[in-house]
Design a protein around this motif. Sequence first.
Motif, mmCIF file in Angstrom:
data_model
loop_
_atom_site.group_PDB
_atom_site.id
_atom_site.type_symbol
_atom_site.label_atom_id
_atom_site.label_comp_id
_atom_site.label_asym_id
_atom_site.label_seq_id
_atom_site.Cartn_x
_atom_site.Cartn_y
_atom_site.Cartn_z
ATOM 1 N N GLY A 434 0.825 -1.193 0.000
ATOM 2 C CA GLY A 434 0.000 0.000 0.000
ATOM 3 C C GLY A 434 0.859 1.242 0.000
ATOM 4 O O GLY A 434 2.083 1.176 -0.218
ATOM 5 N N GLU A 435 0.214 2.397 0.267
ATOM 6 C CA GLU A 435 0.930 3.672 0.212
ATOM 7 C C GLU A 435 0.700 4.541 1.443
ATOM 8 O O GLU A 435 1.416 5.518 1.630
ATOM 9 N N ASP A 436 -0.274 4.212 2.276
ATOM 10 C CA ASP A 436 -0.617 5.032 3.446
ATOM 11 C C ASP A 436 0.186 4.547 4.648
ATOM 12 O O ASP A 436 -0.087 3.473 5.189
ATOM 13 N N PRO A 437 1.197 5.309 5.101
ATOM 14 C CA PRO A 437 2.050 4.843 6.202
ATOM 15 C C PRO A 437 1.267 4.522 7.475
ATOM 16 O O PRO A 437 1.555 3.514 8.140
ATOM 17 N N ALA A 438 0.293 5.362 7.828
ATOM 18 C CA ALA A 438 -0.454 5.131 9.064
ATOM 19 C C ALA A 438 -1.272 3.842 8.979
ATOM 20 O O ALA A 438 -1.302 3.043 9.926
ATOM 21 N N ALA A 439 -1.933 3.641 7.841
ATOM 22 C CA ALA A 439 -2.744 2.427 7.677
ATOM 23 C C ALA A 439 -1.861 1.182 7.659
ATOM 24 O O ALA A 439 -2.214 0.143 8.239
#
Length: 517
Positions: A434-439
């Motif tokens: 993925g690309e969303d660090p928090a997720a």
Amino acid sequence: MTELLANHVCGRWQAGTGPGSVLRDPVRGSALVRVDATGLDLPAAFDYARETGGAALRALSYAQRAKLLADAAGVLQAGRDAYYAISTANSGTVKSDTAVDVDGAIYTLGQYARWGAALGDARHLADGEAVALARDGVFQSRHIQVPARGVALFINAFNFPAWGLWEKAAPALLSGVPVIVKPATATAWLTQRMVRDVVEAGIVPPGALSVICGSAAGLMDQLQPWDMVSFTGSAETAAAIRGHAAVARHAVRSNIEADSINSALLLPGHGPDSEAVRLLAREVAREMTVKSGQKCTAIRRVFVPGALYDAVAQAIGAQLAEVAVGDPRSEGVRMGSLVSREQYDSVQKGLAGLMAHTDVLHDGRRRALVDADPAVAACARPVLLGTRSPDAASLVHDMEVFGPVATLMPYRDLAHGLALARRGQGSLVASLYGEDPAALAAAAADLAASHGRVHVVTPEVGRTHTGHGNVMPQSQHGGPGRAGGGSELGGLRALDFYHRKAAVQASPAVLQALVPA
């Protein structure tokens, strides 16, 4: 008659007295060498390793033992061409797959040599600071770790005859613990040759490194309370080891790596042409085909948002379509064989079981083998399966097919996808895309309780990440539950298994002498 490989015990090479087992080329079917351990004096072998090998290793500092590892790595580097030839002949591996095993072994030895050198002249390790046991501080407690005064028995798997030895032996020898390795019979040639080269180079003290090729009968019976056993293989054999009196009654320390149904998961929010989908597809195809899928860390299950199921199936299939399978000596072949015809039959049986509950999304079996007879060669072509009903497909989450097979499944939302990954009941590794660090961080923390390692791939590390299935010595290798509950590597954490911890309660002066500043 084929050459009989000798065993090395009691400080000398000894041939078995029985007919032995013939090791064969898994592509051509030709006989290579024989192995046999009949007639060995096992009690004497274990006593010699404990007393002679153990005493010699413990007499050295960590830095001196690290030098042994560095010298061993040098010997192995010099013999690299011979090891590649043995791997191709006995394991059926293409050059890039051999590198994972042979070069991975040499790299791991080198890493532990460097880490051990930094430990200096010490002969035991401090574990935390001293703490006061009395108000005035004149009586304190400090924990130390000392080398175990036993032998480490390694019962290894067939898929990594080089790395499987040295990733265990490096921290054991650095800790000051002698090693007896029992390689899997089918691919024992490479392990035996590497041990032979290091022993004959005079690098390790007598008794520090032994190899027994052939049957494992009687090995567990030799273990005593101070010994250790490390096993990699099937859950069935692992259960037998755990139930053996040496472990169950005498508390012999055991480390188990067993079956693992690893997974790859694409987080929501990506289109079919996104970089995240491309990275996932490439890694799944690579993990299905490296070592012909014969890796305990290989991707077996793939989870994607439901809307991307068809697109991801096509993307993985396109990658697999480029893989030519056959004789690893032939030009253009990217995937060799399984290690034996018996293993081939096991994979086909498991595949048939999974196919009863799934659809075939990519069938590599339709493509002809390159320069290999399908009636003889143990070449299994990659098959991507899929099911749109992952909750009902229990067998997919319960059975590992140890070959080039993976199953694609859709999930409703991320919570559902994570729950499906956990249905592996404990795995060595999961990878997230993925690309969303928090997720991604939240998902990694969620899976950490049920996985030994979580490998997160984002576009910025697309070219530099070390791979879902590559076991790096800097990171822990092992996993809870079904995966065996063991732990290896992880830098100097690996030394914990080969040390005994004790609290020393004394005056500050005594503790200062015990662990100088």
